[in-house]
Scaffold this motif. Structure first.
Motif, PDB file in Angstrom:
ATOM      1  N   UNK A  69      41.724  46.034  37.938  1.00 29.64           N
ATOM      2  CA  UNK A  69      42.053  46.056  39.362  1.00 29.64           C
ATOM      3  C   UNK A  69      42.551  44.673  39.807  1.00 29.64           C
ATOM      4  N   UNK A  70      43.558  44.639  40.685  1.00 30.68           N
ATOM      5  CA  UNK A  70      44.150  43.357  41.127  1.00 30.68           C
ATOM      6  C   UNK A  70      43.116  42.364  41.652  1.00 30.68           C
ATOM      7  N   UNK A  71      42.136  42.838  42.432  1.00 27.36           N
ATOM      8  CA  UNK A  71      41.134  41.928  43.000  1.00 27.36           C
ATOM      9  C   UNK A  71      40.305  41.269  41.907  1.00 27.36           C
ATOM     10  N   UNK A  72      39.991  42.024  40.855  1.00 28.36           N
ATOM     11  CA  UNK A  72      39.199  41.467  39.759  1.00 28.36           C
ATOM     12  C   UNK A  72      40.030  40.454  38.970  1.00 28.36           C
ATOM     13  N   UNK A  73      41.292  40.787  38.739  1.00 27.74           N
ATOM     14  CA  UNK A  73      42.192  39.881  38.006  1.00 27.74           C
ATOM     15  C   UNK A  73      42.351  38.578  38.772  1.00 27.74           C
ATOM     16  N   UNK A  74      42.504  38.668  40.106  1.00 28.68           N
ATOM     17  CA  UNK A  74      42.659  37.474  40.928  1.00 28.68           C
ATOM     18  C   UNK A  74      41.378  36.635  40.904  1.00 28.68           C
ATOM     19  N   UNK A  75      40.236  37.304  40.934  1.00 27.80           N
ATOM     20  CA  UNK A  75      38.953  36.599  40.859  1.00 27.80           C
ATOM     21  C   UNK A  75      38.827  35.821  39.555  1.00 27.80           C
ATOM     22  N   UNK A  76      39.210  36.446  38.448  1.00 30.28           N
ATOM     23  CA  UNK A  76      39.142  35.791  37.147  1.00 30.28           C
ATOM     24  C   UNK A  76      40.113  34.620  37.066  1.00 30.28           C
ATOM     25  N   UNK A  77      41.287  34.781  37.704  1.00 30.41           N
ATOM     26  CA  UNK A  77      42.280  33.694  37.692  1.00 30.41           C
ATOM     27  C   UNK A  77      41.742  32.471  38.431  1.00 30.41           C
ATOM     28  N   UNK A  78      41.139  32.699  39.606  1.00 33.56           N
ATOM     29  CA  UNK A  78      40.584  31.585  40.378  1.00 33.56           C
ATOM     30  C   UNK A  78      39.422  30.935  39.622  1.00 33.56           C
ATOM     31  N   UNK A  79      38.616  31.764  38.953  1.00 33.62           N
ATOM     32  CA  UNK A  79      37.501  31.237  38.171  1.00 33.62           C
ATOM     33  C   UNK A  79      38.001  30.356  37.039  1.00 33.62           C
ATOM     34  N   UNK A  80      39.079  30.787  36.371  1.00 32.78           N
ATOM     35  CA  UNK A  80      39.651  30.008  35.285  1.00 32.78           C
ATOM     36  C   UNK A  80      40.236  28.696  35.798  1.00 32.78           C
ATOM     37  N   UNK A  81      40.897  28.750  36.963  1.00 35.17           N
ATOM     38  CA  UNK A  81      41.444  27.534  37.559  1.00 35.17           C
ATOM     39  C   UNK A  81      40.335  26.533  37.863  1.00 35.17           C
ATOM     40  N   UNK A  82      39.229  27.045  38.378  1.00 31.46           N
ATOM     41  CA  UNK A  82      38.102  26.166  38.689  1.00 31.46           C
ATOM     42  C   UNK A  82      37.548  25.533  37.414  1.00 31.46           C
ATOM     43  N   UNK A  83      37.434  26.325  36.352  1.00 30.97           N
ATOM     44  CA  UNK A  83      36.932  25.797  35.090  1.00 30.97           C
ATOM     45  C   UNK A  83      37.855  24.724  34.536  1.00 30.97           C
ATOM     46  N   UNK A  84      39.155  24.975  34.646  1.00 28.32           N
ATOM     47  CA  UNK A  84      40.124  23.995  34.164  1.00 28.32           C
ATOM     48  C   UNK A  84      40.041  22.709  34.964  1.00 28.32           C
ATOM     49  N   UNK A  85      39.843  22.842  36.275  1.00 29.92           N
ATOM     50  CA  UNK A  85      39.720  21.663  37.138  1.00 29.92           C
ATOM     51  C   UNK A  85      38.479  20.865  36.778  1.00 29.92           C
ATOM     52  N   UNK A  86      37.375  21.581  36.538  1.00 34.83           N
ATOM     53  CA  UNK A  86      36.126  20.892  36.173  1.00 34.83           C
ATOM     54  C   UNK A  86      36.283  20.123  34.866  1.00 34.83           C
ATOM     55  N   UNK A  87      37.051  20.684  33.923  1.00 38.60           N
ATOM     56  CA  UNK A  87      37.233  20.022  32.637  1.00 38.60           C
ATOM     57  C   UNK A  87      38.083  18.765  32.771  1.00 38.60           C
ATOM     58  N   UNK A  88      38.958  18.744  33.791  1.00 38.47           N
ATOM     59  CA  UNK A  88      39.842  17.597  33.983  1.00 38.47           C
ATOM     60  C   UNK A  88      39.164  16.433  34.697  1.00 38.47           C
ATOM     61  N   UNK A  89      37.979  16.639  35.236  1.00 42.15           N
ATOM     62  CA  UNK A  89      37.287  15.571  35.957  1.00 42.15           C
ATOM     63  C   UNK A  89      36.828  14.496  34.973  1.00 42.15           C
ATOM     64  N   UNK A  90      37.153  13.282  35.236  1.00 45.23           N
ATOM     65  CA  UNK A  90      36.768  12.193  34.339  1.00 45.23           C
ATOM     66  C   UNK A  90      35.294  11.878  34.495  1.00 45.23           C
ATOM     67  N   UNK A  91      34.709  11.300  33.456  1.00 45.80           N
ATOM     68  CA  UNK A  91      33.273  11.068  33.439  1.00 45.80           C
ATOM     69  C   UNK A  91      32.832  10.044  34.474  1.00 45.80           C
ATOM     70  N   UNK A  92      33.732   9.154  34.905  1.00 51.17           N
ATOM     71  CA  UNK A  92      33.328   8.125  35.852  1.00 51.17           C
ATOM     72  C   UNK A  92      33.369   8.623  37.291  1.00 51.17           C
TER      73      UNK A  92
END
Length: 238
Positions: free
Chosen positions: A42-65
């Motif tokens: 379903x489109x709503x579920x796909x969009x939810x997963x996309x936003x979740x993946x974007x958030x995970x990618x953003x968290x990984x890009x945060x530097x340790x400092x």
């Protein structure tokens, strides 16, 4: 949870779910053949997963400092939210449990809460002809102090009224008992609460029940423990 994310269900308030227009269309088209794959497409579920993946990618890009200030209030609110979600899931699980097994669970909960006493005994009555008594807890070895239990594994909208309390009271009198515990996964009417107060019957509704199960760790387990530390000023002043 997936049905809600996908838009097939909505949750107008805590503990209540209802089918959406999309859910009705899907149900009409697929009937009992609704699969996990269909829900996840379903489109709503796909969009939810996309936003979740974007958030995970953003968290990984945060530097340790980099640091983020999180207040104790925010942490507390997060844990409160997790506890609320857990109790909702636990209540749904209880309502789908075999009734006889549910009776055993409730007696186990009361035991865990300390009502059985040190040397007491507890038992669940037979499935039929129990005389309105589902569980018996002898708080001492000789059974001089006994608690009688009745449990009702009901849906949320199946509310317990005063007739059920009166019936339980009759069962208690047949046992020459002066107190009892009535447990349900639904709730009690105001009339039932008033009757229980007069008849010395303790009431445990669905909300209280799940909170007690979490508090006494019955049917749940600790997944992770975090400790919050502070400076011990007394140590440095010795």
């Amino acid at each position: 949870s997936d049905l809600k994310i996908s838009g097939l269900l909505s949750s107008p308030k805590r503990g209540m779910y209802q089918i959406t227009d999309l859910g009705k269309r899907i149900s009409k088209e697929y009937g009992l053949n609704i699969t996990r794959e269909l829900v996840h497409s379903q489109p709503a579920y796909i969009e939810h997963q996309r936003k979740l993946q974007e958030k995970n990618n953003t968290d990984e890009d945060i530097s340790e400092d980099q640091t983020f200030e999180i207040t104790e209030k925010q942490i507390s609110n997060w844990f409160d939210k997790q506890a609320s979600d857990l109790t909702e899931q636990l209540l749904a699980k209880l309502r789908s449990t075999d009734p006889y097994k549910f009776e055993h669970m409730m007696v186990q909960l009361l035991n865990q809460m300390g009502y059985k006493g040190t040397d007491g005994q507890s038992l669940v009555t037979q499935k039929s002809n129990d005389g309105g008594i589902d569980g018996i807890i002898n708080q001492d070895p000789l059974g001089l102090q006994t608690i009688y239990v009745q449990v009702k594994r009901y849906a949320e909208n199946n509310v317990i009224g005063s007739p059920e309390i009166d019936s339980f009271s009759v069962a208690l009198r047949r046992k020459l008992a002066d107190r009892g515990v009535f447990i349900t996964t639904s709730s009690f009417t105001s009339g039932a609460k008033e009757a229980a107060k007069q008849l010395n019957i303790a009431l445990v509704d669905g909300e209280m029940l799940t909170n007690l199960m979490v508090q006494y760790k019955v049917g749940v387990q600790v997944q992770q423990t975090y400790e919050l530390y502070d400076i011990d000023d007394d140590f440095f002043e010795e």
